[in-house]
Design a protein around this motif. Sequence first.
Motif, PDB file in Angstrom:
ATOM      1  N   ILE A   1      -8.168  23.425  -3.595  1.00 54.10           N
ATOM      2  CA  ILE A   1      -8.221  22.491  -2.288  1.00 54.10           C
ATOM      3  C   ILE A   1      -7.297  21.384  -2.746  1.00 54.10           C
ATOM      4  N   TYR A   2      -6.316  21.154  -1.945  1.00 54.75           N
ATOM      5  CA  TYR A   2      -5.587  19.800  -2.114  1.00 54.75           C
ATOM      6  C   TYR A   2      -5.463  19.238  -0.683  1.00 54.75           C
ATOM      7  N   VAL A   3      -5.913  17.876  -1.118  1.00 56.97           N
ATOM      8  CA  VAL A   3      -5.960  17.041   0.455  1.00 56.97           C
ATOM      9  C   VAL A   3      -4.609  16.216   0.044  1.00 56.97           C
ATOM     10  N   HIS A   4      -3.654  16.154   0.958  1.00 63.11           N
ATOM     11  CA  HIS A   4      -2.437  15.756   0.815  1.00 63.11           C
ATOM     12  C   HIS A   4      -2.157  14.351   1.639  1.00 63.11           C
ATOM     13  N   THR A   5      -2.603  13.141   0.949  1.00 64.74           N
ATOM     14  CA  THR A   5      -2.670  11.694   1.730  1.00 64.74           C
ATOM     15  C   THR A   5      -1.348  11.219   1.774  1.00 64.74           C
ATOM     16  N   LYS A   6      -0.132  11.555   1.197  1.00 66.40           N
ATOM     17  CA  LYS A   6       0.937  11.043   1.275  1.00 66.40           C
ATOM     18  C   LYS A   6       2.162  11.898   1.785  1.00 66.40           C
ATOM     19  N   GLY A   7       2.089  12.621   2.731  1.00 63.23           N
ATOM     20  CA  GLY A   7       3.054  13.382   3.545  1.00 63.23           C
ATOM     21  C   GLY A   7       4.128  12.818   4.055  1.00 63.23           C
ATOM     22  N   PHE A   8       3.603  11.802   4.675  1.00 67.10           N
ATOM     23  CA  PHE A   8       4.609  10.844   5.442  1.00 67.10           C
ATOM     24  C   PHE A   8       4.742   9.425   4.681  1.00 67.10           C
ATOM     25  N   ASP A   9       6.185   9.214   4.894  1.00 71.57           N
ATOM     26  CA  ASP A   9       6.465   7.864   3.925  1.00 71.57           C
ATOM     27  C   ASP A   9       6.329   6.580   4.973  1.00 71.57           C
ATOM     28  N   PHE A  10       5.178   5.882   4.527  1.00 67.09           N
ATOM     29  CA  PHE A  10       5.235   4.706   5.479  1.00 67.09           C
ATOM     30  C   PHE A  10       5.277   3.469   4.373  1.00 67.09           C
ATOM     31  N   SER A  11       6.505   2.685   4.570  1.00 68.43           N
ATOM     32  CA  SER A  11       6.770   1.768   3.585  1.00 68.43           C
ATOM     33  C   SER A  11       5.705   0.828   3.195  1.00 68.43           C
ATOM     34  N   PRO A  12       5.605   0.490   2.029  1.00 68.53           N
ATOM     35  CA  PRO A  12       4.363  -0.312   1.643  1.00 68.53           C
ATOM     36  C   PRO A  12       4.621  -1.821   1.851  1.00 68.53           C
ATOM     37  N   ASN A  13       3.751  -2.511   1.687  1.00 69.66           N
ATOM     38  CA  ASN A  13       3.518  -4.058   1.735  1.00 69.66           C
ATOM     39  C   ASN A  13       4.043  -4.691   0.383  1.00 69.66           C
ATOM     40  N   GLY A  14       4.312  -5.942   0.203  1.00 68.40           N
ATOM     41  CA  GLY A  14       4.494  -6.836  -0.726  1.00 68.40           C
ATOM     42  C   GLY A  14       3.439  -6.578  -2.170  1.00 68.40           C
ATOM     43  N   THR A  15       3.688  -7.281  -2.994  1.00 66.29           N
ATOM     44  CA  THR A  15       2.912  -7.026  -4.123  1.00 66.29           C
ATOM     45  C   THR A  15       2.705  -8.406  -4.804  1.00 66.29           C
ATOM     46  N   ASP A  16       2.820  -9.428  -4.293  1.00 65.24           N
ATOM     47  CA  ASP A  16       2.514 -10.706  -4.755  1.00 65.24           C
ATOM     48  C   ASP A  16       0.891 -10.601  -5.100  1.00 65.24           C
ATOM     49  N   LYS A  17       0.576 -11.543  -6.140  1.00 65.30           N
ATOM     50  CA  LYS A  17      -0.828 -11.547  -6.565  1.00 65.30           C
ATOM     51  C   LYS A  17      -1.520 -12.215  -5.360  1.00 65.30           C
ATOM     52  N   PHE A  18      -1.107 -12.999  -4.832  1.00 64.16           N
ATOM     53  CA  PHE A  18      -1.733 -13.989  -3.858  1.00 64.16           C
ATOM     54  C   PHE A  18      -0.722 -13.919  -2.614  1.00 64.16           C
ATOM     55  N   ALA A  19      -1.697 -13.361  -1.584  1.00 67.55           N
ATOM     56  CA  ALA A  19      -1.111 -13.301  -0.471  1.00 67.55           C
ATOM     57  C   ALA A  19      -1.583 -13.532   0.940  1.00 67.55           C
TER      58      ALA A  19
ATOM     59  N   LEU B   1       8.256 -26.452 -11.834  1.00 70.85           N
ATOM     60  CA  LEU B   1       8.937 -25.545 -10.943  1.00 70.85           C
ATOM     61  C   LEU B   1       8.687 -23.931 -11.453  1.00 70.85           C
ATOM     62  N   GLY B   2       8.974 -23.264 -10.597  1.00 72.38           N
ATOM     63  CA  GLY B   2       8.903 -21.725 -10.914  1.00 72.38           C
ATOM     64  C   GLY B   2       7.894 -21.118  -9.902  1.00 72.38           C
ATOM     65  N   ARG B   3       8.434 -19.846  -9.257  1.00 71.14           N
ATOM     66  CA  ARG B   3       7.469 -19.043  -8.451  1.00 71.14           C
ATOM     67  C   ARG B   3       7.342 -17.496  -9.044  1.00 71.14           C
ATOM     68  N   LYS B   4       7.521 -17.427 -10.187  1.00 72.90           N
ATOM     69  CA  LYS B   4       7.323 -16.162 -10.849  1.00 72.90           C
ATOM     70  C   LYS B   4       5.752 -16.301 -11.415  1.00 72.90           C
ATOM     71  N   GLU B   5       4.992 -15.423 -11.505  1.00 72.91           N
ATOM     72  CA  GLU B   5       3.701 -15.451 -11.778  1.00 72.91           C
ATOM     73  C   GLU B   5       3.153 -14.714 -13.047  1.00 72.91           C
ATOM     74  N   ASN B   6       4.182 -14.231 -13.845  1.00 75.24           N
ATOM     75  CA  ASN B   6       3.789 -13.538 -15.109  1.00 75.24           C
ATOM     76  C   ASN B   6       4.349 -14.043 -16.398  1.00 75.24           C
ATOM     77  N   GLY B   7       4.603 -15.377 -16.238  1.00 76.69           N
ATOM     78  CA  GLY B   7       5.049 -15.990 -17.236  1.00 76.69           C
ATOM     79  C   GLY B   7       6.459 -16.191 -17.681  1.00 76.69           C
ATOM     80  N   GLU B   8       7.248 -15.535 -16.912  1.00 77.30           N
ATOM     81  CA  GLU B   8       8.651 -15.473 -16.784  1.00 77.30           C
ATOM     82  C   GLU B   8       9.177 -16.944 -16.654  1.00 77.30           C
ATOM     83  N   GLU B   9       8.588 -17.807 -16.235  1.00 76.58           N
ATOM     84  CA  GLU B   9       9.221 -19.130 -16.111  1.00 76.58           C
ATOM     85  C   GLU B   9       7.842 -20.104 -16.455  1.00 76.58           C
TER      86      GLU B   9
END
Lengths: 369, 369, 369, 369
Positions: free
Chosen positions: A102-120, C92-100
Amino acid sequence: MAFSLPTYEAPDFSGRKLRDCPPVAFAKVRKTGVAPENYHATSIYPEYFHLGDGPWRLLEESRMDCVVVLEKNGTLAAMESRHLRKGDLVALGRKENGEEGIYVHTKGFDFSPNGTDKFAFRTQFTRETSFSIDYDQLYDLLQFERRNGFIVWVLGPAVSFDKDAREAFVAMVERGYVHALLAGNALAVHDVEGALYGTALGQDIYTKRTTPLGHYKHLDAIRVVRSHGSIRKAIRAGVIPDGIMRAVVGKQVECVLAGSIRDDGPLPEVIGDVYEAQDRMRALTKRATTVIALATQLHAIATGNLVPSYRVTRRKTVRPVYFYTVDMSEFAVNKLANRGSLTAHSILTNVQDFVVTVERGLRRRKHGE
Amino acid sequence: MAFSLPTYEAPDFSGRKLRDCPPVAFAKVRKTGVAPENYHATSIYPEYFHLGDGPWRLLEESRMDCVVVLEKNGTLAAMESRHLRKGDLVALGRKENGEEGIYVHTKGFDFSPNGTDKFAFRTQFTRETSFSIDYDQLYDLLQFERRNGFIVWVLGPAVSFDKDAREAFVAMVERGYVHALLAGNALAVHDVEGALYGTALGQDIYTKRTTPLGHYKHLDAIRVVRSHGSIRKAIRAGVIPDGIMRAVVGKQVECVLAGSIRDDGPLPEVIGDVYEAQDRMRALTKRATTVIALATQLHAIATGNLVPSYRVTRRKTVRPVYFYTVDMSEFAVNKLANRGSLTAHSILTNVQDFVVTVERGLRRRKHGE
Amino acid sequence: MAFSLPTYEAPDFSGRKLRDCPPVAFAKVRKTGVAPENYHATSIYPEYFHLGDGPWRLLEESRMDCVVVLEKNGTLAAMESRHLRKGDLVALGRKENGEEGIYVHTKGFDFSPNGTDKFAFRTQFTRETSFSIDYDQLYDLLQFERRNGFIVWVLGPAVSFDKDAREAFVAMVERGYVHALLAGNALAVHDVEGALYGTALGQDIYTKRTTPLGHYKHLDAIRVVRSHGSIRKAIRAGVIPDGIMRAVVGKQVECVLAGSIRDDGPLPEVIGDVYEAQDRMRALTKRATTVIALATQLHAIATGNLVPSYRVTRRKTVRPVYFYTVDMSEFAVNKLANRGSLTAHSILTNVQDFVVTVERGLRRRKHGE
Amino acid sequence: MAFSLPTYEAPDFSGRKLRDCPPVAFAKVRKTGVAPENYHATSIYPEYFHLGDGPWRLLEESRMDCVVVLEKNGTLAAMESRHLRKGDLVALGRKENGEEGIYVHTKGFDFSPNGTDKFAFRTQFTRETSFSIDYDQLYDLLQFERRNGFIVWVLGPAVSFDKDAREAFVAMVERGYVHALLAGNALAVHDVEGALYGTALGQDIYTKRTTPLGHYKHLDAIRVVRSHGSIRKAIRAGVIPDGIMRAVVGKQVECVLAGSIRDDGPLPEVIGDVYEAQDRMRALTKRATTVIALATQLHAIATGNLVPSYRVTRRKTVRPVYFYTVDMSEFAVNKLANRGSLTAHSILTNVQDFVVTVERGLRRRKHGE
């Protein structure tokens, strides 16, 4: 902006990960309405089953929380356990990556992801989220679906409580944006009450004045319909001059009115057995390509349970099913999300405004603005 | 439908009930900022004071929870206790029907009553209340007030979070429907953020995408304004291409930005002392004939405290002040009501939809539809 | 169950990734209150700065949305931009992984993760989330913090509106569970109103009966305090027999009452300048190890802005700061989350019940049940 | 404080106003399930019917929105229109003061009124209303009703989602404070899920951890019960070690589980036909003297529709029926009020806290504190 469906990317079954998976096992039902142990339960996602005799098979017409039955003609069906009969063959296995076929396919459609800042900021979805784009996308989508899809509306009674919203919904029915309607007794009762007396629960749907003997109005509306035998007959007899039910009947929109313990009456078309009602709702949601649920926790969750994230078209392509919920409270929206339902689009607002805005937007579009 | 102001019926001071009332007593303030015992506190209603030397005097420019000071020039002023100075003469008495020379007039305007059945539905006001008539009345009212009144808008930041709502509000400013704006630091910050970066708290106000380094955007917006010295200067310098603040400054709309402990920054125009801010707000609400408060509990309640139910025009007639609150929650609306504020009109919906709908409605009206 | 603090794992600065990072750059402030371009803004997480001359330096006493100033004595300070003076050196600096030369450390504390099924229910946090464990953990935590930490309570006025809740909070103050109190004018006003008249906004806090002339009660309470000069003096004079303010003053709990534009009065202790109030609040939140915010969107968000996720103890270890928000609406809780505040623990309930339950739970614990 | 029932004051039928009223008219039903025109509809209040042959007759076992049938044995019955059979005699008339032989008695019980100032705060009921007295009164009431009344609880699934709340409710069942339970499939499903796996919808009801394969847990729970044939049989077979359903079955508490279109399963005891379910619910609410509805809009409104404001005891005295609703949102509470239901007591809080607090309070009382 022209609307186009996103492309569906099927899993790569020739790839290393899935090539050598075993076929899925099936076990026989031994007691009516009871699945065998270790049954597989469906999700909202496309699921593929390795039957051992050729390519993996996509489960069509799925919904979550069902078992998968291998029918005598070789097709796979997503079925509620209560419909299982002795001897039915039910798919087994709870692993989702092919280990048990059985294969559950969660990623069949491409929905673009959001940012990846550590703090948002603003990772949660609230009434302060911007909705401009949702309206614009909805106009595009509805114009596309009007001809190419099957649009199911799920309505709470509030839509019939306000003159402008009621008229806007009627206009959308008449212009072909409503292919099916799921609602309860109350929506129909108060819509008919509006047609007969201009009120909802005794309050004028425009002036908001309380009518004398207002608490009789919905009972009188029920009585009128029951004395004619049905909503349809009352409409044919000419006693219901306007409203949602009249438009729906006139345009032959498919309609399920499901009963609930809150009901007065009920109106004759209302289905008192909720499991029969659920089956009839599913007969419509199987065809749904877009679902819009307005101001009804009960019917929105019930429909959410029935609607998968995808649909196989007649030409055997896979497309997404769009699901919108419109409600005033974060709680209602979260509750749907917590049931695992696909709620890619939630709009937190009053459905009166929503319906009026959508109808105007569609009209403006049509006139080339 | 042409709008017309309701007629105001003054009390009959020649009638038996009021003819023989004693004059109101006054006592001197003995400590700065402290009213004498048994001071009279104002309500939101027109209040008349019997000074003994002629007709009863109507308190102009009232607000609730103030004391009434007999000024040296003989006029009566509703004043916050904190502004009392030693020696000020403060009206005494807590009876409301003239017994102590004070008459609180709650029935000056005729608003027709509702039914009187013993048993009635829908006595409470909720999100399911019909709002069609409120919109229609609001269009009439705003068209009237645009030329004949003073329209004060009270804005929470949410209006700047959504592209369509922001643009609709700007359009109303430009067409003269906004005479004063009361808001906080956040509304201005995120409006400027929207102008500079297209975001609100780092989220695109149309696409809803989270911008990389999104949590810097509002800080950068504040920094830009502070480096120019003020919003006004930044606009003059051409760095703020669009938005609410630009429109407000451009149209010379009166504006008070009141500080709160939540603020980042603040922007230079924001008033950090809340009692000074309150005084400046009151300078504007004294002129208000219609107030519309959108999605801000803090500012809506603060303004509600300042706005009486009536206003004396230049020609010395008495007219009502219309107060609308638009919010998503029954709680917010009830909270305002529980403070005794006049909230004749509450609309439970998302302010994004409200602003867009009102702006379109006004535009449609103007074009003669 | 004995409470113990989770261990903090500092980043490995000797590891490959961070070993060769450049030192952080600083720029001088050229205009008072305006940070230099490309300033670094703090988050709620521990942040380390590479100064070039030895080990990376942890920023102590942080809060989000500040700039980082290298002070003359060599220490790093998280500072609001409005406090910057010409010549200050800003990182100064907005990178979060030590780059700055800046490292934002989000994973210092081990909080075990949740499941990883492809399809899962209940990923959202709502009023239907179970809270039993939160209460139990809170009892443990408060017993620990009572002696080893600094517990800051943030109170909306609702706590003073109900007899049982008010008494329960007083009991916690008296037993040492409250080290600091952040609130507004209204909390103090209605608490004093309760002490003097047994009412809140004129309604009896036990029987709920509306007192005659009820709308005078809070004004009278304010008047009594103002005529004594301050809450403290009124207490010393013996006119405030009970309540939260009396307990707080009696136990020398640190207290900041911050003004808002909604205020009547205000009471003398209330700080009218919100930025001064914010600074005073921060002086307390710098010491906070646990913060509990009850039924106040304004003060909860304001405090959330000020509180980082960690605190450096006197012995230079790093421990988490616990932040609880208790509110009736998912919206309020989400709003705090969307500001980036640390809200590991949210409890959706009425604060009356919350306060009473916590106080009883602590008492039960103490008695060895 | 000892609890005592308020005295009921019947109307004075010998007085001038009512002495000479005509007897009530009846008309025959001509079509099954359809009331004759001008039928009288019941309210929640005691209603008296003048039959012409002696004293006015009080309608016993009423509920709102019913018609009144004169049965062959001479008794009056409040009946849903759908149960009318051809030939039934239905009372006619919509006047409420005896003009048509019907008297609606709204003031039988003395509940003291509130103040009459022209200007008052806090006239609305919100989450900030004080609830201390409600708890105290509820303890008194439940202790009285335990022996002298019939306590009906209406439960949403949330009560089974939290360990402490679930245990507290079980304790109340076991100590005799629960005479009947009205709920839906979900309450029973998740309660059994809790008994079997310690989870609700896959989330641990204490630790809140998401169990692996959590979305199977409620389906597995349903499967276990269905394979045993019923909840009762599964309990007898010893597979359900604890929980609400086990306690209810063990103590022979009357129970109606009503189906809805949201349901998975359903469990065998669940009644799929909602009108049959409504009839069974009414069979229990006819006996109710106190009703407590927790966190369920559907079932609370359904029950509210069925419960009148009074009940005739075996000794033919008239006593009030107490109705409590506990919910998180003003909207839910207002919605019930807008249906005309008697909601003298609403408590806005999380039902987890409510149930735990009430159980503790009852226990404390019993132990003589």
